[in-house]
Write an enzyme that holds these catalytic residues in place. Structure first.
Site, PDB file in Angstrom:
ATOM      1  N   ARG A  62       0.922  -1.237   0.076  1.00 48.19           N
ATOM      2  CA  ARG A  62       0.177   0.076  -0.071  1.00 48.19           C
ATOM      3  C   ARG A  62       0.814   1.164  -0.044  1.00 48.19           C
ATOM      4  O   ARG A  62       0.378   2.288  -0.474  1.00 48.19           O
ATOM      5  CB  ARG A  62      -0.986   0.164   1.223  1.00 48.19           C
ATOM      6  CG  ARG A  62      -1.574  -1.169   1.475  1.00 48.19           C
ATOM      7  CD  ARG A  62      -2.807  -1.326   1.067  1.00 48.19           C
ATOM      8  NE  ARG A  62      -2.868  -1.972  -0.110  1.00 48.19           N
ATOM      9  CZ  ARG A  62      -2.841  -3.212  -0.514  1.00 48.19           C
ATOM     10  NH1 ARG A  62      -2.435  -4.265   0.405  1.00 48.19           N
ATOM     11  NH2 ARG A  62      -2.805  -3.847  -1.796  1.00 48.19           N
ATOM     12  N   ASN A  97      -8.436   7.930   6.300  1.00 56.61           N
ATOM     13  CA  ASN A  97      -7.499   7.223   5.157  1.00 56.61           C
ATOM     14  C   ASN A  97      -5.987   7.442   5.713  1.00 56.61           C
ATOM     15  O   ASN A  97      -5.471   8.276   6.409  1.00 56.61           O
ATOM     16  CB  ASN A  97      -7.602   8.241   3.900  1.00 56.61           C
ATOM     17  CG  ASN A  97      -8.888   7.961   3.424  1.00 56.61           C
ATOM     18  OD1 ASN A  97      -9.826   7.045   3.791  1.00 56.61           O
ATOM     19  ND2 ASN A  97      -9.296   8.731   2.506  1.00 56.61           N
ATOM     20  N   HIS A 114      -6.749   7.146  12.002  1.00 52.50           N
ATOM     21  CA  HIS A 114      -6.441   5.844  11.799  1.00 52.50           C
ATOM     22  C   HIS A 114      -5.115   5.648  11.217  1.00 52.50           C
ATOM     23  O   HIS A 114      -4.623   4.399  10.771  1.00 52.50           O
ATOM     24  CB  HIS A 114      -7.385   5.028  10.557  1.00 52.50           C
ATOM     25  CG  HIS A 114      -8.714   4.860  11.143  1.00 52.50           C
ATOM     26  ND1 HIS A 114      -9.688   4.574  10.223  1.00 52.50           N
ATOM     27  CD2 HIS A 114      -9.286   5.088  12.407  1.00 52.50           C
ATOM     28  CE1 HIS A 114     -10.731   4.606  10.971  1.00 52.50           C
ATOM     29  NE2 HIS A 114     -10.577   4.895  12.368  1.00 52.50           N
ATOM     30  N   GLY A 181     -17.501  10.256   1.420  1.00 51.97           N
ATOM     31  CA  GLY A 181     -16.999   8.870   1.039  1.00 51.97           C
ATOM     32  C   GLY A 181     -16.489   8.003   2.039  1.00 51.97           C
ATOM     33  O   GLY A 181     -15.489   7.338   2.103  1.00 51.97           O
ATOM     34  N   THR A 182     -17.441   7.987   2.923  1.00 48.48           N
ATOM     35  CA  THR A 182     -17.382   6.780   4.221  1.00 48.48           C
ATOM     36  C   THR A 182     -18.562   6.137   4.363  1.00 48.48           C
ATOM     37  O   THR A 182     -19.843   6.694   4.362  1.00 48.48           O
ATOM     38  CB  THR A 182     -16.826   7.660   5.396  1.00 48.48           C
ATOM     39  OG1 THR A 182     -16.437   6.481   6.404  1.00 48.48           O
ATOM     40  CG2 THR A 182     -17.467   8.577   5.893  1.00 48.48           C
ATOM     41  N   ASN A 207     -21.716  10.948  -0.894  1.00 51.13           N
ATOM     42  CA  ASN A 207     -21.548   9.666  -0.944  1.00 51.13           C
ATOM     43  C   ASN A 207     -22.119   9.182  -2.161  1.00 51.13           C
ATOM     44  O   ASN A 207     -23.018   9.941  -3.009  1.00 51.13           O
ATOM     45  CB  ASN A 207     -21.941   8.755   0.006  1.00 51.13           C
ATOM     46  CG  ASN A 207     -21.422   7.295   0.274  1.00 51.13           C
ATOM     47  OD1 ASN A 207     -21.306   6.616  -0.781  1.00 51.13           O
ATOM     48  ND2 ASN A 207     -20.912   7.002   1.379  1.00 51.13           N
ATOM     49  N   LEU A 208     -21.563   7.890  -2.861  1.00 52.48           N
ATOM     50  CA  LEU A 208     -22.335   7.503  -4.161  1.00 52.48           C
ATOM     51  C   LEU A 208     -23.391   7.039  -3.989  1.00 52.48           C
ATOM     52  O   LEU A 208     -24.473   6.721  -4.648  1.00 52.48           O
ATOM     53  CB  LEU A 208     -21.582   6.340  -4.548  1.00 52.48           C
ATOM     54  CG  LEU A 208     -20.236   6.588  -5.346  1.00 52.48           C
ATOM     55  CD1 LEU A 208     -19.269   5.369  -5.829  1.00 52.48           C
ATOM     56  CD2 LEU A 208     -20.135   7.742  -6.484  1.00 52.48           C
ATOM     57  N   ALA A 225     -17.069  12.110  -5.516  1.00 55.33           N
ATOM     58  CA  ALA A 225     -16.365  13.091  -4.659  1.00 55.33           C
ATOM     59  C   ALA A 225     -15.642  14.162  -5.667  1.00 55.33           C
ATOM     60  O   ALA A 225     -15.816  15.100  -5.442  1.00 55.33           O
ATOM     61  CB  ALA A 225     -15.698  12.434  -3.562  1.00 55.33           C
TER      62      ALA A 225
HETATM   63  P1  OAD Z   1     -15.267   1.983   3.092  1.00 54.58           P
HETATM   64  O1  OAD Z   1     -14.527   1.162   2.075  1.00 54.58           O
HETATM   65  O2  OAD Z   1     -16.020   1.333   4.136  1.00 54.58           O
HETATM   66  O3  OAD Z   1     -16.291   2.884   2.242  1.00 54.58           O
HETATM   67  C1  OAD Z   1     -15.932   3.862   1.267  1.00 54.58           C
HETATM   68  C2  OAD Z   1     -17.413   4.644   0.862  1.00 54.58           C
HETATM   69  O4  OAD Z   1     -17.407   5.441   0.091  1.00 54.58           O
HETATM   70  C3  OAD Z   1     -18.521   3.829   0.550  1.00 54.58           C
HETATM   71  O5  OAD Z   1     -19.586   4.334   1.195  1.00 54.58           O
HETATM   72  C4  OAD Z   1     -18.941   4.251  -1.128  1.00 54.58           C
HETATM   73  O6  OAD Z   1     -20.072   4.382  -1.332  1.00 54.58           O
HETATM   74  C5  OAD Z   1     -18.101   5.483  -1.107  1.00 54.58           C
HETATM   75  N1  OAD Z   1     -17.683   5.903  -2.235  1.00 54.58           N
HETATM   76  C6  OAD Z   1     -16.896   5.112  -2.973  1.00 54.58           C
HETATM   77  N2  OAD Z   1     -16.322   5.665  -4.010  1.00 54.58           N
HETATM   78  C7  OAD Z   1     -16.792   7.049  -3.838  1.00 54.58           C
HETATM   79  C8  OAD Z   1     -16.448   8.237  -4.826  1.00 54.58           C
HETATM   80  N3  OAD Z   1     -15.655   8.118  -6.101  1.00 54.58           N
HETATM   81  N4  OAD Z   1     -16.996   9.236  -4.268  1.00 54.58           N
HETATM   82  C9  OAD Z   1     -17.796   9.254  -3.147  1.00 54.58           C
HETATM   83  N5  OAD Z   1     -17.941   8.131  -2.489  1.00 54.58           N
HETATM   84  C10 OAD Z   1     -17.510   7.190  -2.739  1.00 54.58           C
HETATM   85  O7  OAD Z   1     -14.506   3.137   3.654  1.00 54.58           O
HETATM   86  P2  OAD Z   1     -14.475   3.845   5.145  1.00 54.58           P
HETATM   87  O8  OAD Z   1     -15.634   4.353   5.383  1.00 54.58           O
HETATM   88  O9  OAD Z   1     -13.368   4.915   4.733  1.00 54.58           O
HETATM   89  O10 OAD Z   1     -10.021   1.475   9.041  1.00 54.58           O
HETATM   90  O11 OAD Z   1     -13.951   2.810   5.928  1.00 54.58           O
HETATM   91  C11 OAD Z   1     -13.568   3.157   7.293  1.00 54.58           C
HETATM   92  C12 OAD Z   1     -12.436   2.210   7.990  1.00 54.58           C
HETATM   93  O12 OAD Z   1     -12.734   0.969   7.753  1.00 54.58           O
HETATM   94  C13 OAD Z   1     -11.078   2.655   7.209  1.00 54.58           C
HETATM   95  O13 OAD Z   1     -10.401   3.686   7.803  1.00 54.58           O
HETATM   96  C14 OAD Z   1     -10.401   1.337   7.366  1.00 54.58           C
HETATM   97  C15 OAD Z   1     -11.533   0.223   7.447  1.00 54.58           C
HETATM   98  O14 OAD Z   1     -11.184  -0.845   8.149  1.00 54.58           O
HETATM   99  C16 OAD Z   1      -8.868   0.948   9.405  1.00 54.58           C
HETATM  100  O15 OAD Z   1      -8.009   0.307   8.680  1.00 54.58           O
HETATM  101  C17 OAD Z   1      -8.597   1.148  10.711  1.00 54.58           C
END
Ligand code: OAD
Length: 239
Positions: A62, A97, A114, A181-182, A207-208, A225
Site C-alpha cells: 500500500r 485514510n 487511523h 466517501g465513508t 457519497n455514491l 467526490a
Molecule cells: P469504506 O470502504 O467502508 O467505504 C467507502 C465509501 O465510499 C462507501 O460508502 C462508498 O459508497 C463511498 N465511495 C466510493 N467511491 C466513491 C466516490 N468516488 N465518491 C464518493 N464516495 C465514494 O471506507 P471507510 O468508510 O473509509 O480502517 O472505512 C472506514 C475504515 O474501515 C477505514 O479507515 C479502515 C477500514 O477498516 C482501518 O483500517 C482502521
C-alpha cells in the site's frame, strides 16, 4: 447546500471514497482489499503477532504507490485544500485514510485518526518515525537499535484511534460537519455525525449511495467526490 448558510467552523470527515478516484481501492467495495485478505490477518494486533511478515508486506504494497507518487490527489482533495486556504473560518479535516493525498493536495490541518502509511512506530519505545521504505521483519529500528520492533503506524481493529480529544472538541464547536466517501461502518468515526448534530451543526453527507448512518445527516449529496466536492466547495466560498 443552502446558499444562505454561512458556516464559521467546519469539520470534514473523509473516508476511502474520497481516494477512490485516485485509484486507491475502498475497503468494502466488492473488489476491496478485504476480498483478498481477512481483516483479522492484516488489520489487528493479533494478526501482526501471528504473521508480521504478511502484515508488513500488506502495508509495504500500500505504501509503494504513495512513495512513487503513482497515485495522486484528485479534484476532491484539491478542492478541500482550496477551501482550507480561502475559507475565513476554522476548518479541520479528519481523515480515516492512511494515504497522504490530502497533504499532496496542500491541506495542512489534517488529523489522520487511523494512522499514516508513511509512518512507522517502535513497539519498544512507542516513538513514531517517518517511513519511506519497506518495513521488513529484520529492519533495525533507529531508536532502540533492535530488529523486529517496527510496525506500521496504523490503527488496527481493537486499538484506539488517534486525536480523539481534539476531534471531539472540534465536533462540539463546529457549525458545519460534512462526511465524504465513508460507509459509516466503523466507529468511532461513524458516530461523529451524531456528536456534531447534537452540538447543533448542520450535517452533510457526500457519497455514491446512502451510508449506514445517512439518517443522521440533514442533507445528502449523491455523486462522485471528484465532481461533487469541488461544486460544494465553490458554494461554501461564495456563500
Ligand atoms: P469504506 O470502504 O467502508 O467505504 C467507502 C465509501 O465510499 C462507501 O460508502 C462508498 O459508497 C463511498 N465511495 C466510493 N467511491 C466513491 C466516490 N468516488 N465518491 C464518493 N464516495 C465514494 O471506507 P471507510 O468508510 O473509509 O480502517 O472505512 C472506514 C475504515 O474501515 C477505514 O479507515 C479502515 C477500514 O477498516 C482501518 O483500517 C482502521
Amino acid at each position: 447546500m443552502s446558499t444562505i448558510y454561512r458556516p464559521q467552523s467546519i469539520v470534514i470527515l473523509t473516508g476511502a471514497g474520497i481516494s477512490a478516484e485516485s485509484g486507491i481501492k475502498t475497503f468494502r467495495a466488492s473488489d476491496g482489499l478485504w476480498e483478498e485478505h481477512r481483516i483479522e490477518d492484516v488489520a489487528t494486533p493479533e494478526g501482526f503477532v501471528r504473521d508480521p511478515g504478511l502484515v508488513n508486506r500488506f502495508y509495504n504494497e500500500r505504501r509503494q504507490p504513495i512513495i512513487e507518487q503513482s497515485v495522486g490527489a484528485n479534484a476532491a482533495h484539491i478542492a478541500l485544500a482550496k477551501l482550507e486556504r480561502e475559507f475565513s473560518g476554522s476548518l479541520l479535516v479528519v481523515t480515516q485514510n492512511i494515504d497522504n493525498l490530502h497533504e499532496q493536495a496542500g491541506s495542512k490541518n489534517v488529523l489522520h485518526m487511523h494512522g499514516e502509511i508513511l509512518k512507522m512506530r517502535c513497539t519498544q519505545t512507542h516513538k513514531i518515525h517517518d517511513c519511506s521504505a519497506d518495513i521488513e521483519s529484520e529492519s533495525k529500528c533507529e531508536c532502540c537499535q533492535m530488529a523486529g520492533t517496527l510496525r506500521p503506524h496504523i490503527v488496527w481493529f481493537g486499538e484506539t484511534p488517534l486525536y480523539m480529544d481534539e476531534i471531539y472538541a472540534a465536533l462540539s464547536s463546529c457549525d458545519l460537519f460534512i462526511a465524504i466517501g465513508t460507509s459509516g461502518n466503523v466507529y468511532p468515526a461513524a458516530g461523529f455525525v451524531q456528536a456534531a448534530s447534537q452540538a447543533g451543526a448542520y450535517c452533510i453527507e457526500i457519497n455514491l449511495e446512502d451510508s449506514q448512518v445517512s439518517d443522521y445527516f440533514d442533507e445528502h449529496i449523491i455523486g462522485k467526490a471528484g465532481e461533487t466536492v469541488p461544486m460544494w466547495v465553490e458554494e461554501v466560498l461564495s456563500a
